[in-house]
Design a protein around this motif. Structure first.
Motif, PDB file in Angstrom:
ATOM      1  N   THR A 369       9.899 -73.776 -75.956  1.00  0.00           N
ATOM      2  CA  THR A 369       9.718 -75.041 -75.236  1.00  0.00           C
ATOM      3  C   THR A 369      10.971 -75.421 -74.451  1.00  0.00           C
ATOM      4  N   LYS A 370      12.151 -75.289 -75.083  1.00  0.00           N
ATOM      5  CA  LYS A 370      13.391 -75.626 -74.402  1.00  0.00           C
ATOM      6  C   LYS A 370      13.616 -74.750 -73.162  1.00  0.00           C
ATOM      7  N   VAL A 371      13.367 -73.473 -73.323  1.00  0.00           N
ATOM      8  CA  VAL A 371      13.547 -72.552 -72.186  1.00  0.00           C
ATOM      9  C   VAL A 371      12.590 -72.894 -71.061  1.00  0.00           C
ATOM     10  N   ALA A 372      11.329 -73.167 -71.411  1.00  0.00           N
ATOM     11  CA  ALA A 372      10.349 -73.488 -70.382  1.00  0.00           C
ATOM     12  C   ALA A 372      10.708 -74.785 -69.663  1.00  0.00           C
ATOM     13  N   GLU A 375      13.654 -74.143 -67.352  1.00  0.00           N
ATOM     14  CA  GLU A 375      13.219 -73.440 -66.147  1.00  0.00           C
ATOM     15  C   GLU A 375      12.459 -74.382 -65.214  1.00  0.00           C
ATOM     16  N   ALA A 376      11.627 -75.255 -65.811  1.00  0.00           N
ATOM     17  CA  ALA A 376      10.882 -76.205 -64.984  1.00  0.00           C
ATOM     18  C   ALA A 376      11.828 -77.197 -64.296  1.00  0.00           C
ATOM     19  N   PHE A 381      14.449 -79.160 -59.529  1.00  0.00           N
ATOM     20  CA  PHE A 381      15.667 -79.517 -58.796  1.00  0.00           C
ATOM     21  C   PHE A 381      15.747 -78.799 -57.453  1.00  0.00           C
ATOM     22  N   ALA A 382      15.336 -77.541 -57.441  1.00  0.00           N
ATOM     23  CA  ALA A 382      15.339 -76.794 -56.157  1.00  0.00           C
ATOM     24  C   ALA A 382      14.372 -77.431 -55.157  1.00  0.00           C
ATOM     25  N   ASN A 383      13.183 -77.833 -55.687  1.00  0.00           N
ATOM     26  CA  ASN A 383      12.213 -78.483 -54.799  1.00  0.00           C
ATOM     27  C   ASN A 383      12.718 -79.839 -54.318  1.00  0.00           C
ATOM     28  N   GLN A 384      13.437 -80.575 -55.171  1.00  0.00           N
ATOM     29  CA  GLN A 384      13.985 -81.867 -54.757  1.00  0.00           C
ATOM     30  C   GLN A 384      15.013 -81.710 -53.631  1.00  0.00           C
TER      31      GLN A 384
END
Length: 454
Positions: A369-372, A375-376, A381-384
């Motif tokens: 869960t933490k990794v997912a 990554e999300a 952040f890239a999309n922002q």
């Protein structure tokens, strides 16, 4: 005296005892005769000129003293008793003449009745002709049989179809048979003459030696056990049982007692009193059967039981059975605690393993869960950055409004209406409105004052 000595010489040592019993019976009958004569003398009809009979004069003694005058004595007694000549009637004369013939006929009928014999279903008969087995007819099966009259042929009955038994060791007390539970610490055997309630018992081997406390010597590796072993057997060969030995029953008991003693001194006490009891009983039965076959007794040993074998009772100073019972209880308690520990381990170890497996699974799920999420977040952040570069003002205003909406979502809201405006509130009633939203409408102060004045 000479007769009793001769009877003892020919194998009848108790003939003098039987003679004494016979004399006691004669004296008893004489006393009864005297009592009856007294009663009859009171009610006897009196005849003139007839002399009275002395009360203590016994007809029975007179009859035994003069056996030749049996009929005469009986006639005189009847005449005296009834007061008329009974001896002159035809019935008495006929009996007087035919008495010998009647007695001979009765003796003949009794003699001929010995030609018939009935053997019961649980028996076999042994037929002897002049004291020897009667050849092929020596063993009579159950049913009706003919034979020569006694004493030419004599039949002896034996219960060969029935299971017979005897006991080696102590004899149980019949008064305690109704008790369903027998305790080692209480007497439960018949007391023998001159002895206590229980004998010391039989020697039984012990696995190890025990050192004595007062000396450096070691005790003999043997113990004493109180033993009561019932044996059950059945006669299978009647001729062998009767003719091979003078007293086959006692011989079988002696053989069984010898084999029990031999077996017990070569077996461990703890083994025979615990798991090896059934095997020991079968081994003893097999040994006794082998010795009986060697002696040609003609029996089948069916059962030997070791149910009642335990330490001796002891006394008040040294309660042997009670001390042994305490040791056995301690051993059983030790085994109980050991089994309880095994049960506890069997319960806790799988539970701990399951708990560890569950914890590892939760840790793996948390890691995934933490990794997912990370990554999300990185992708968001890239999309922002892309959206901000495309329109900084729009992105900033939208982000501000989204933040405001998320922060005000759980907060309770109040709607204030003004009196000097014509604003129209439009509420979307398609979704369910919470009760606190509907009940939280507060009117302005001016509206409250106007309403109060009215």
């Amino acid at each position: 005296m000479a007769g009793t000595e001769a009877a003892a010489f020919f194998g009848f040592p108790k003939i003098d005892l039987f003679i004494a019993y016979g004399l006691c019976v004669v004296l008893g009958l004489t006393a009864v005769e005297t009592l009856i004569g007294l009663v009859l003398e009171i009610y006897r009809p009196r005849v003139k000129g007839q002399a009275a009979r002395l009360l203590y004069e016994s007809r029975l003694i007179g009859l035994l003293g003069q056996p030749g005058g049996l009929i005469t004595t009986a006639a005189q007694a009847l005449d005296y008793q009834f007061g008329f000549k009974v001896s002159e009637t035809w019935v008495f004369k006929f009996l007087k003449e035919a008495m010998l013939l009647i007695i001979l006929l009765q003796l003949g009928a009794l003699f001929l009745s010995t030609m018939f014999v009935i053997i019961e279903p649980n028996e076999q008969g042994l037929l002897e002709h002049f004291g020897r087995p009667a050849g092929a007819r020596a063993v009579l099966e159950p049913g009706f049989h003919f034979k020569w009259p006694w004493p030419i042929d004599i039949v002896y009955r034996y219960q060969t179809r029935q299971i017979q038994s005897f006991i080696v060791g102590e004899v149980p007390d019949p008064d305690l048979d109704k008790d369903r539970t027998v305790l080692w610490t209480r007497p439960h055997f018949k007391s023998k003459e001159g002895e206590g309630s229980e004998m010391p018992g039989m020697l039984v081997a012990s696995r190890g030696q025990i050192a004595r406390t007062d000396t450096n010597e070691k005790a003999v590796p043997a113990n004493l056990l109180t033993v009561s072993i019932p044996f059950q057997y059945q006669i299978t060969n009647l001729l062998a049982w009767v003719y091979n030995h003078a007293n086959s029953d006692e011989l079988l008991q002696e053989l069984a007692n010898r084999e029990v003693v031999r077996y017990l001194v070569n077996v461990d006490m703890e083994n025979i009193m615990s798991s090896g009891r059934l095997a020991a009983a079968e081994e003893i039965r097999r040994r006794v059967q082998a010795r009986a076959n060697e002696a040609k007794l003609g029996v089948n040993i069916i059962f030997a039981g070791l149910q009642d074998i335990h330490p001796p009772l002891g006394n008040k100073r040294t309660p042997v059975a009670a001390a042994f019972e305490q040791v056995v209880s301690a051993v059983q308690q030790k085994q109980t605690n050991h089994l309880y520990a095994l049960a506890y381990a069997a319960e806790k170890i799988p539970s701990a393993q399951a708990e560890a497996t569950h914890t590892l699974a939760q840790a793996r799920n948390a890691a995934v869960t933490k990794v997912a999420l990370a990554e999300a977040e990185a992708a968001r952040f890239a999309n922002q950055i892309t959206a901000y570069e495309a329109s900084p003002s729009v992105y900033t205003q939208r982000l501000r409004l989204d933040t405001l909406a998320r922060s005000l979502e759980p907060v309770r809201k109040y709607v204030l209406t003004a009196t000097n405006t014509q604003d129209i509130l439009i509420l979307n009633l398609e979704e369910k409105i919470r009760p606190d939203l509907l009940g939280g409408v507060i009117a302005p102060e001016e509206t409250k004052s106007a309403t109060t004045n009215k």
